[in-house]
Every structure is written in structure tokens, then in C-alpha cells.
Design a protein around this motif. Structure first.
Motif, short mmCIF file in Angstrom:
data_model
loop_
_atom_site.label_atom_id
_atom_site.label_comp_id
_atom_site.label_asym_id
_atom_site.label_seq_id
_atom_site.Cartn_x
_atom_site.Cartn_y
_atom_site.Cartn_z
N PRO A 1 -2.52 2.63 -12.82
CA PRO A 1 -3.83 2.83 -12.19
C PRO A 1 -3.68 2.77 -10.67
N ARG A 2 -4.47 3.55 -9.96
CA ARG A 2 -4.32 3.67 -8.52
C ARG A 2 -4.37 2.32 -7.81
N ARG A 3 -5.33 1.51 -8.19
CA ARG A 3 -5.48 0.23 -7.50
C ARG A 3 -4.28 -0.68 -7.74
N VAL A 4 -3.72 -0.62 -8.94
CA VAL A 4 -2.52 -1.41 -9.23
C VAL A 4 -1.35 -0.88 -8.41
N ALA A 5 -1.17 0.45 -8.42
CA ALA A 5 -0.06 1.05 -7.67
C ALA A 5 -0.14 0.72 -6.18
N GLU A 6 -1.35 0.74 -5.64
CA GLU A 6 -1.51 0.47 -4.21
C GLU A 6 -1.31 -1.00 -3.87
N SER A 7 -1.34 -1.85 -4.87
CA SER A 7 -1.11 -3.28 -4.62
C SER A 7 0.37 -3.62 -4.61
N ILE A 8 1.22 -2.69 -5.06
CA ILE A 8 2.66 -2.92 -5.12
C ILE A 8 3.30 -2.38 -3.84
N MET B 1 0.85 -1.19 0.00
CA MET B 1 0.00 0.00 0.00
C MET B 1 0.88 1.23 0.00
N SER B 2 0.61 2.21 -0.85
CA SER B 2 1.45 3.38 -0.97
C SER B 2 1.40 4.19 0.30
N PRO B 3 2.56 4.57 0.84
CA PRO B 3 2.57 5.27 2.11
C PRO B 3 2.40 6.75 1.94
N ALA B 4 1.80 7.37 2.92
CA ALA B 4 1.78 8.83 2.99
C ALA B 4 2.74 9.21 4.09
N ILE B 5 3.76 9.95 3.72
CA ILE B 5 4.73 10.35 4.71
C ILE B 5 4.46 11.80 5.03
N SER B 6 3.96 12.08 6.20
CA SER B 6 3.61 13.44 6.52
C SER B 6 4.19 13.82 7.86
N LEU C 1 -1.60 9.02 -10.03
CA LEU C 1 -2.12 10.34 -10.36
C LEU C 1 -3.16 10.78 -9.34
N GLU C 2 -4.03 9.86 -8.95
CA GLU C 2 -5.09 10.21 -8.01
C GLU C 2 -4.54 10.63 -6.65
N SER C 3 -3.54 9.92 -6.14
CA SER C 3 -2.98 10.28 -4.84
C SER C 3 -2.20 11.59 -4.92
N LEU C 4 -1.59 11.86 -6.07
CA LEU C 4 -0.90 13.14 -6.28
C LEU C 4 -1.89 14.30 -6.19
N ILE C 5 -3.02 14.15 -6.86
CA ILE C 5 -4.06 15.18 -6.84
C ILE C 5 -4.64 15.32 -5.44
N ASP C 6 -4.98 14.21 -4.81
CA ASP C 6 -5.64 14.25 -3.50
C ASP C 6 -4.77 14.94 -2.45
N PHE C 7 -3.47 14.67 -2.45
CA PHE C 7 -2.59 15.28 -1.46
C PHE C 7 -2.59 16.80 -1.61
N ASN C 8 -2.47 17.28 -2.83
CA ASN C 8 -2.37 18.72 -3.05
C ASN C 8 -3.71 19.43 -2.87
N VAL C 9 -4.81 18.80 -3.26
CA VAL C 9 -6.13 19.39 -3.03
C VAL C 9 -6.41 19.49 -1.53
N ALA C 10 -6.01 18.47 -0.77
CA ALA C 10 -6.24 18.49 0.67
C ALA C 10 -5.51 19.65 1.33
#
Length: 329
Positions: free
Chosen positions: A143-150, A1-6, A199-208
Motif C-alpha cells: 500500500p502506498r502509505r506503507v511503502a512511503e513509510s519505508i 519517503m519514496s524519492p522521485a528522481i527526475s 502502484l499509485e506512484s507508478l501511475i501518477d508519474f506516467n499520467v503526469a
């Protein structure tokens, strides 16, 4: 699962050097590519961008990665050649694998070019020899789901190597380890960071962090030559922005971070051959906390303290809140 490092509160802004020096290599498909499933696993398109950012044009730096067939989704050549870049990892003197070698390579690669410059030099008529390149990583989003599975964490390193059929002592393995370590490194004071694997997580982080009324800026390509600042630089974002660098990885991953006390400008340039370029530059207003060994002070022959500026690579994205008077470059 792709990590969010904050880190702590979302303060504002980033750092990093802009100029990425890399030697291009041919792109070939790997022997093993992730299996794409049907339905919501289809490759990302512009639809998600405009669903979250309906009033923000899609920058060319991202548009290229969304065109079917423009780049392969996954490659094995991301480690070929020598990537010479100086970035946030040197800013406060933090160590990471290969830092000293990359600093030396960057300085020797462009001995007569402007890498850093002082804030007071950002004015019409200023001449600088520049080279605007990109990260050299010719990969597109999964695709987001594929990326999150790696797997994407240092404790899953053996699984990552197995997934991409890489040997533990290979150059690719070393770079993957370095980049994940970069994503997992401690935040600097006043910084929040995140490594976006889709792409989706890139957008979501910056919109948040910045909302939906934003501009996304990137530097236009230009060849190495002398440039003159042709008009007053336009400030964007009023001290609030985020920067996202494309890192060296088998598929598109962006290291995004925000750092306080930084200004973003769009700088109009005219080249010696008459070409016109609009470049994005960032100015760090207070460098007193930087390491005295930082490359900027070596180049400028100064000590920590004064405001220091640099231009950004063409595939680095800068997100800033939009003002009514802002115009997209």
C-alpha cells in the motif's frame, strides 16, 4: 519517503535491454513483514488504476501483482539465484557494481540467441532465436502509505537493513544498495527517471508525463526457440513513451525512465512450434553517444551510430500515448 528522481524537461523515452535472464527460486515469506494498518492502508487493487486510467486495460504484468495471494508482499528470496540482465546502466558506459560480470553472464547464458539486432532487420520473415523471461522478482506492491513509510535512499541504508532484518554483508544488502544507487544515479542527456515504490506512484508519474489517454504494453511470455516475424511490426506512441522495469527489491519497485530518439513496436512472432507471441521491442535510433564498449556493438560487431533494437522482458511496462488507430495487443 519514496524519492522521485527526475532530471531536465520530460523528453521522451527510455532505453534498456529487454532480455532478463534469471534463475527462479522458491518464494517464502520473511521472518519480518511490515505491519499493515487499517483503512487506506489496505493492499492496492485495480480501483486506483481505473480511477486514473478509465480507458486503459490493466496489463497482465501488473494484474498478477494485484491478485491477493498471487505473490507475497515482501520476500527475502529476491537475491537468490543469479539475475543476469543488461540494461540502461551499460548504455553510455556508466559503471555500477557488477556490470562487467552481468554482461559476461548474459552473453554466456544465451550464446546462440538474439539479444540485440539492427533496425533494418525488423521486417516480416526475419528469424531470431529468442527467450522472453521476467525480472525474476516475485513480489507485489505495498500500500502506498506503507511503502512511503519505508526508507528508500542511500543515506538511509542502515535503516533499510534494520527494517528488513538484513546483515550489512549479505547478498540482499548488496542488491538493495545497487538498486537504490541505480535510482539515484545522474540522468543521462535527454532522460528523466523515477523509481516508483507503489502502484499509485507508478501511475501518477506516467499520467503526469503522458496523460490519461495511454496504452500500457508488455511482451507476452514465450519459451526459448526460433521465432519468425510474421507480419509488419506496428509502431506505437510516435517517439513518445516511458518504460518501467521491475527491479530486484523486497517489494515491488519500478525503475521508470524516458529517453529521446526511441521507437516502440509491437512485433507479431510465430515460434518454431507454432506458438504465436506478440512482443514489444524498442529501437534506439541514434547510438552515436553510446559507449563503444556497449554490449550491443560487441554482439552486432559494429560501432556506435546505427539504430539498434531489442525486445523487452515480460514484466517490463511501456507507456505510450494512445492514437485512434492503435489497438491493444
Amino acid at each position: 519517503m519514496s524519492p522521485a528522481i527526475s532530471g531536465g524537461p520530460f523528453l521522451i523515452f527510455f532505453l534498456t535491454l529487454s532480455l532478463h535472464f534469471s534463475f527462479p527460486t522458491a518464494v517464502r515469506l520473511p521472518t519480518k513483514v511490515p505491519s499493515f494498518l487499517q483503512g487506506d492502508n489496505s493492499p492496492p487493487t485495480e480501483k486506483y488504476w481505473f480511477s486514473r486510467l478509465p480507458n486503459t486495460p490493466l496489463p497482465k504484468a501488473l494484474r498478477d501483482t494485484l491478485q491477493p495471494g498471487y505473490y507475497p508482499s515482501v520476500i527475502r528470496d529476491f537475491a537468490n539465484g543469479e539475475n543476469i540482465s543488461v540494461d540502461a546502466r551499460e548504455k553510455y558506459g556508466k559503471n555500477y557494481n557488477g556490470a562487467d560480470n552481468r554482461k559476461k553472464a548474459a552473453k554466456s547464458a544465451l550464446p546462440d540467441s538474439t539479444i540485440f539486432y539492427l533496425y533494418n532487420d525488423l521486417h516480416p520473415g526475419k528469424k531470431m532465436k529468442l527467450l522472453f523471461t521476467n525480472s525474476g522478482t516475485k513480489v507485489s506492491f505495498l500500500p502506498r502509505r506503507v511503502a512511503e513509510s519505508i526508507p528508500f535512499s542511500s543515506d538511509k541504508f542502515p535503516e533499510i537493513l534494520k527494517y528488513f532484518s538484513l546483515q550489512v554483508n549479505s547478498k540482499e544488502a548488496e542488491i538493495i544498495s545497487d538498486e537504490i544507487g541505480y535510482c539515484e544515479s545522474p540522468n543521462m542527456e535527454g532522460e528523466e527517471k523515477y523509481c516508483a515504490t507503489s502502484l499509485e506512484s507508478l501511475i501518477d508519474f506516467n499520467v503526469a508525463g503522458l496523460g490519461q489517454n495511454v496504452q500500457v504494453l508488455s511482451t507476452e511470455p514465450g519459451k526459448k526457440q526460433e521465432y519468425t516475424v510474421s507480419a509488419k511490426a506496428e509502431m506505437r506512441g510516435e517517439h513518445k513513451a516511458a518504460v518501467c522495469h521491475k527491479i530486484r527489491y523486497p517489494y515491488a519497485v519500478h525503475y521508470c525512465h524516458v529517453i529521446e530518439a526511441t521507437e516502440v513496436y509491437v512485433v507479431p512472432l510465430i515460434a518454431a512450434d507454432g506458438a504465436e507471441v506478440k512482443a514489444v521491442t524498442v529501437c534506439h535510433l541514434n547510438t552515436s553517444a553510446w559507449s563503444p564498449d556497449h554490449m550491443a556493438f560487441e554482439v552486432l560487431k559494429t560501432k556506435p551510430g546505427p539504430a539498434v533494437c531489442h525486445f523487452l522482458a515480460t514484466d517490463t511496462l511501456v507507456w505510450v500515448p494512445k492514437k485512434d488507430q492503435d489497438m491493444t495487443p
